[in-house]
Design a protein around this motif. Structure first.
Motif, mmCIF file in Angstrom:
data_model
loop_
_atom_site.group_PDB
_atom_site.id
_atom_site.type_symbol
_atom_site.label_atom_id
_atom_site.label_comp_id
_atom_site.label_asym_id
_atom_site.label_seq_id
_atom_site.Cartn_x
_atom_site.Cartn_y
_atom_site.Cartn_z
ATOM 1 N N GLU A 140 0.838 -1.200 0.000
ATOM 2 C CA GLU A 140 0.000 0.000 0.000
ATOM 3 C C GLU A 140 0.874 1.251 0.000
ATOM 4 O OE1 GLU A 140 -3.220 0.524 -0.150
ATOM 5 O OE2 GLU A 140 -3.822 -1.586 -0.204
ATOM 6 N N PRO A 141 0.697 2.162 -0.950
ATOM 7 C CA PRO A 141 1.543 3.360 -0.997
ATOM 8 C C PRO A 141 1.514 4.176 0.288
ATOM 9 C CG PRO A 141 0.309 3.131 -3.046
ATOM 10 C CD PRO A 141 -0.222 2.094 -2.104
ATOM 11 N N LEU A 142 0.329 4.416 0.840
ATOM 12 C CA LEU A 142 0.251 5.225 2.058
ATOM 13 C C LEU A 142 0.853 4.493 3.256
ATOM 14 C CD1 LEU A 142 -0.992 8.109 2.169
ATOM 15 C CD2 LEU A 142 -1.692 6.808 0.181
ATOM 16 N N ALA A 143 0.731 3.165 3.284
ATOM 17 C CA ALA A 143 1.354 2.390 4.356
ATOM 18 C C ALA A 143 2.876 2.429 4.242
ATOM 19 C CB ALA A 143 0.853 0.954 4.339
ATOM 20 N N ASN A 144 3.398 2.357 3.014
ATOM 21 C CA ASN A 144 4.852 2.490 2.827
ATOM 22 C C ASN A 144 5.332 3.859 3.286
ATOM 23 O OD1 ASN A 144 5.756 -0.010 1.768
ATOM 24 N ND2 ASN A 144 4.794 0.467 -0.189
ATOM 25 N N LEU A 145 4.551 4.877 2.994
ATOM 26 C CA LEU A 145 4.919 6.214 3.439
ATOM 27 C C LEU A 145 4.972 6.279 4.959
ATOM 28 C CD1 LEU A 145 5.527 9.102 2.493
ATOM 29 C CD2 LEU A 145 3.080 9.585 2.678
ATOM 30 N N ASN A 146 3.998 5.645 5.609
ATOM 31 C CA ASN A 146 3.986 5.594 7.067
ATOM 32 C C ASN A 146 5.222 4.869 7.598
ATOM 33 O OD1 ASN A 146 3.298 3.868 9.612
ATOM 34 N ND2 ASN A 146 1.865 5.583 9.697
ATOM 35 N N THR A 147 5.578 3.736 7.001
ATOM 36 C CA THR A 147 6.754 2.987 7.441
ATOM 37 C C THR A 147 8.009 3.847 7.365
ATOM 38 O OG1 THR A 147 5.769 0.905 6.700
ATOM 39 C CG2 THR A 147 8.151 0.925 7.056
ATOM 40 N N ALA A 148 8.110 4.640 6.310
ATOM 41 C CA ALA A 148 9.292 5.489 6.145
ATOM 42 C C ALA A 148 9.332 6.617 7.154
ATOM 43 C CB ALA A 148 9.321 6.053 4.726
ATOM 44 N N LEU A 149 8.167 7.127 7.555
ATOM 45 C CA LEU A 149 8.147 8.400 8.272
ATOM 46 C C LEU A 149 7.613 8.359 9.700
ATOM 47 C CD1 LEU A 149 6.739 10.622 5.377
ATOM 48 C CD2 LEU A 149 9.122 10.137 5.933
ATOM 49 N N PHE A 150 7.067 7.223 10.138
ATOM 50 C CA PHE A 150 6.405 7.256 11.451
ATOM 51 C C PHE A 150 7.391 7.602 12.558
ATOM 52 C CE2 PHE A 150 8.140 3.010 11.940
ATOM 53 C CZ PHE A 150 8.294 2.859 13.312
ATOM 54 N N ALA A 151 6.877 8.302 13.557
ATOM 55 C CA ALA A 151 7.693 8.662 14.714
ATOM 56 C C ALA A 151 7.381 7.769 15.907
ATOM 57 C CB ALA A 151 7.473 10.129 15.083
ATOM 58 N N ASP A 152 6.084 7.454 16.111
ATOM 59 C CA ASP A 152 5.729 6.688 17.296
ATOM 60 C C ASP A 152 4.324 6.134 17.158
ATOM 61 O OD1 ASP A 152 6.324 5.524 19.731
ATOM 62 O OD2 ASP A 152 6.975 7.391 20.656
ATOM 63 N N GLY A 153 3.905 5.379 18.168
ATOM 64 C CA GLY A 153 2.591 4.764 18.195
ATOM 65 C C GLY A 153 2.494 3.893 19.434
ATOM 66 N N LEU A 154 1.592 2.926 19.409
ATOM 67 C CA LEU A 154 1.376 2.067 20.576
ATOM 68 C C LEU A 154 1.756 0.628 20.253
ATOM 69 C CD1 LEU A 154 0.284 1.987 23.515
ATOM 70 C CD2 LEU A 154 -1.877 1.180 22.534
ATOM 71 N N PHE A 155 2.589 0.046 21.118
ATOM 72 C CA PHE A 155 2.981 -1.356 21.003
ATOM 73 C C PHE A 155 2.290 -2.149 22.096
ATOM 74 C CE2 PHE A 155 5.741 -4.916 22.228
ATOM 75 C CZ PHE A 155 5.843 -5.576 21.011
ATOM 76 N N ILE A 156 1.662 -3.255 21.710
ATOM 77 C CA ILE A 156 1.038 -4.177 22.660
ATOM 78 C C ILE A 156 1.551 -5.575 22.361
ATOM 79 C CG2 ILE A 156 -1.118 -5.226 23.460
ATOM 80 C CD1 ILE A 156 -2.583 -2.683 22.628
ATOM 81 N N GLU A 157 2.034 -6.257 23.377
ATOM 82 C CA GLU A 157 2.357 -7.677 23.235
ATOM 83 C C GLU A 157 1.879 -8.408 24.485
ATOM 84 O OE1 GLU A 157 5.849 -10.771 21.844
ATOM 85 O OE2 GLU A 157 6.439 -8.755 22.468
ATOM 86 N N LEU A 158 0.996 -9.389 24.266
ATOM 87 C CA LEU A 158 0.509 -10.240 25.343
ATOM 88 C C LEU A 158 1.080 -11.633 25.147
ATOM 89 C CD1 LEU A 158 -3.270 -9.217 25.481
ATOM 90 C CD2 LEU A 158 -1.319 -8.142 26.612
ATOM 91 N N GLN A 159 1.723 -12.144 26.170
ATOM 92 C CA GLN A 159 2.302 -13.475 26.095
ATOM 93 C C GLN A 159 1.209 -14.546 26.151
ATOM 94 O OE1 GLN A 159 5.450 -13.993 25.333
ATOM 95 N NE2 GLN A 159 5.781 -11.773 25.286
ATOM 96 N N ALA A 160 1.594 -15.794 25.986
ATOM 97 C CA ALA A 160 0.649 -16.900 25.871
ATOM 98 C C ALA A 160 -0.317 -16.940 27.051
ATOM 99 C CB ALA A 160 1.403 -18.222 25.762
ATOM 100 N N ASN A 161 -1.601 -17.076 26.725
ATOM 101 C CA ASN A 161 -2.690 -17.265 27.689
ATOM 102 C C ASN A 161 -2.920 -16.081 28.623
ATOM 103 O OD1 ASN A 161 -3.147 -19.968 26.748
ATOM 104 N ND2 ASN A 161 -1.330 -20.594 27.903
ATOM 105 N N VAL A 162 -2.386 -14.931 28.282
ATOM 106 C CA VAL A 162 -2.616 -13.726 29.083
ATOM 107 C C VAL A 162 -3.902 -13.050 28.609
ATOM 108 C CG1 VAL A 162 -1.771 -11.389 29.578
ATOM 109 C CG2 VAL A 162 -0.202 -13.338 29.616
ATOM 110 N N SER A 163 -4.732 -12.669 29.548
ATOM 111 C CA SER A 163 -5.963 -11.947 29.238
ATOM 112 C C SER A 163 -5.980 -10.635 30.010
ATOM 113 C CB SER A 163 -7.202 -12.775 29.611
ATOM 114 O OG SER A 163 -7.280 -13.943 28.826
ATOM 115 N N ILE A 164 -6.349 -9.568 29.348
ATOM 116 C CA ILE A 164 -6.504 -8.277 30.029
ATOM 117 C C ILE A 164 -7.919 -8.211 30.566
ATOM 118 C CG2 ILE A 164 -6.487 -5.781 29.717
ATOM 119 C CD1 ILE A 164 -4.229 -6.070 27.837
ATOM 120 N N ASP A 165 -8.043 -7.876 31.846
ATOM 121 C CA ASP A 165 -9.299 -8.056 32.566
ATOM 122 C C ASP A 165 -10.409 -7.095 32.150
ATOM 123 O OD1 ASP A 165 -7.778 -5.994 33.640
ATOM 124 O OD2 ASP A 165 -8.644 -6.190 35.637
#
Length: 435
Positions: A140-165
């Protein structure tokens, strides 16, 4: 030209040197450079681009002298509170132009939970494995542009069998004292058996400057994991947006995506693609777009069935008032190996404005022979008989139309699994129709 501000039109500025946009020590420089080369090779989509044939994004990008800025901004609690959903018990995470504002956020913590700024998460196992791996992002052209230029955002990683309440309420605030072109980037990884609910809302402080968001969210739902993902797009005259959501599902996983687009934002384009890499998955894509004035809303979805025994259900409903224009393109691709696929798609619209229009393109591309697949499209006016029935019972015309619109959208809103959010969306629809 400074390191944090580039003027748009951006062709010349961007192709000169990606180093002007990222710090020399940026570990993603090579990846950014490759993405910028892909964008430079294709350029912005035009009306000759098949996936954009009814949407002229260049017209909207040329409206204002946008500046690309990566400098973090902050907001106030009062502004963030504008996104509050009555009765919602949730963790709250506030992003301002894609940057995490920790003092206004309540981030869930615990063993197996990692949630934080993308810029501080490049060492996470999930980031190294999954960032920028979705084929649709690289195409996607706009997604490629984002990959080149993004500064920040939100990262979420939940390990196996973890549930957020309880749900995560992700509040996006877009603010600037100059016309801004913003590039948020998110990556959410749910490992085997993990579960979560994410609700996205947007806030646009009253200001003369216009924000244009080009946002990319990558989602990974591993074996037997489940994600409920709600994107509530609350509009504003000083906002334009392109949202690219790219999800990947593994065996026995479940992904539920709801996209609710409400009035006032002049331009909205939602790119949503889901790739099924494991069998026995369930995918539910639901959408409502309620557009007024001269609003333009374009929803482009792509369900990519690669393996056998998977189920996808897609239902988008549109209500178009005044001069509003909408586009719906729903593509289902069933590969030869994807036997016993069940894939259903439906797009229904009510045209309430004399000049309201809809361009709908449901598409099936099937190479397997043992499948159940269907798609459909409808567009029409209100039932005069239904209006007469309600008005004959002393219900005013506007109230009657509000009741009919809520009934029309009910089979989508009724599937929202968070009661407070369901009530809020139904209330928003009613308030808009009674306005």
């Amino acid at each position: 030209m400074t390191s944090d501000t580039i003027m748009i039109p951006f062709y010349q500025a961007l192709t000169e040197d990606v180093n002007a946009l990222t710090a020399p020590q940026d570990s993603l420089q090579e990846l950014r450079r490759s993405a910028l080369e892909r964008f430079s090779a294709t350029g912005l989509p035009t009306l000759k681009t098949e996936a954009w044939r009814f949407t002229n994004i260049q017209r909207f990008l040329k409206e204002y002298p946008y500046e690309l800025t990566s400098t973090p901004a902050t907001t106030t609690a009062d502004v963030a509170n504008e996104a509050n959903i009555p009765g919602l018990d949730a963790y709250r995470i506030v992003l301002v132009n894609g940057h995490l504002q920790a003092d206004l956020s309540s981030i869930p913590e615990g063993k197996g939970i990692r949630i934080g700024a993308m810029s501080a998460s490049t060492d996470a196992p999930g980031f190294a494995k999954w960032f920028n791996q979705h084929t649709q992002v690289n195409g996607e052209p706009l997604a490629n542009l984002n990959t080149a230029l993004f500064a920040d955002g939100l990262f979420i990683e939940l390990q196996a069998n973890v549930s957020i309440d309880k749900p995560i309420h992700l509040i996006h605030v877009y603010t600037s004292d100059r016309h801004a072109f913003v590039q948020p980037r998110h990556l959410w990884v749910l490992q085997k058996g993990a579960t979560a609910t994410v609700i996205e809302s947007t806030v646009h402080p009253k200001q003369e400057a216009v924000a244009f968001s080009n946002c990319v969210t990558e989602v990974v739902v591993a074996d037997n994991a489940e994600l409920w993902h709600y994107n509530v797009q609350q509009g504003a005259e000083n906002f334009r947006q392109v949202n690219t959501t790219a999800a990947q599902q593994e065996r026995d996983s479940r992904y539920h995506h709801f996209n609710i687009t409400l009035p006032n934002t002049p331009f909205t384009r939602n790119n949503l693609s889901v790739v099924l890499h494991g069998s026995n998955t369930e995918t539910n894509l639901k959408g409502i777009y309620l557009a007024t004035g001269n609003q333009h809303v374009d929803n482009y979805t792509f369900m990519n069935h690669l393996v056998p025994n998977c189920n996808s259900n897609e239902h988008y409903k549109g209500v178009l008032l005044e001069n509003a224009n909408a586009v719906f393109t729903g593509r289902i691709h069933v590969h030869q190996e994807a036997q016993k696929t069940n894939a259903f798609q439906q797009n229904n619209n009510i045209l309430m404005g004399d000049k309201a229009t809809i361009n709908s393109q449901p598409q099936l591309e099937i190479y397997a022979d043992d499948v159940k697949c269907s798609h459909g499209f409808t567009a029409g006016q209100f039932s005069e008989d239904a209006l007469f029935y309600l008005r004959a019972r002393a219900i005013g015309e506007e109230a009657a139309k509000a009741l009919l619109v809520n009934a029309f959208t009910h089979d989508v809103t009724d599937e929202i699994a968070v009661p407070a959010l369901q009530e809020y969306i139904q209330g928003q629809i009613e308030a808009i129709m009674n306005n």
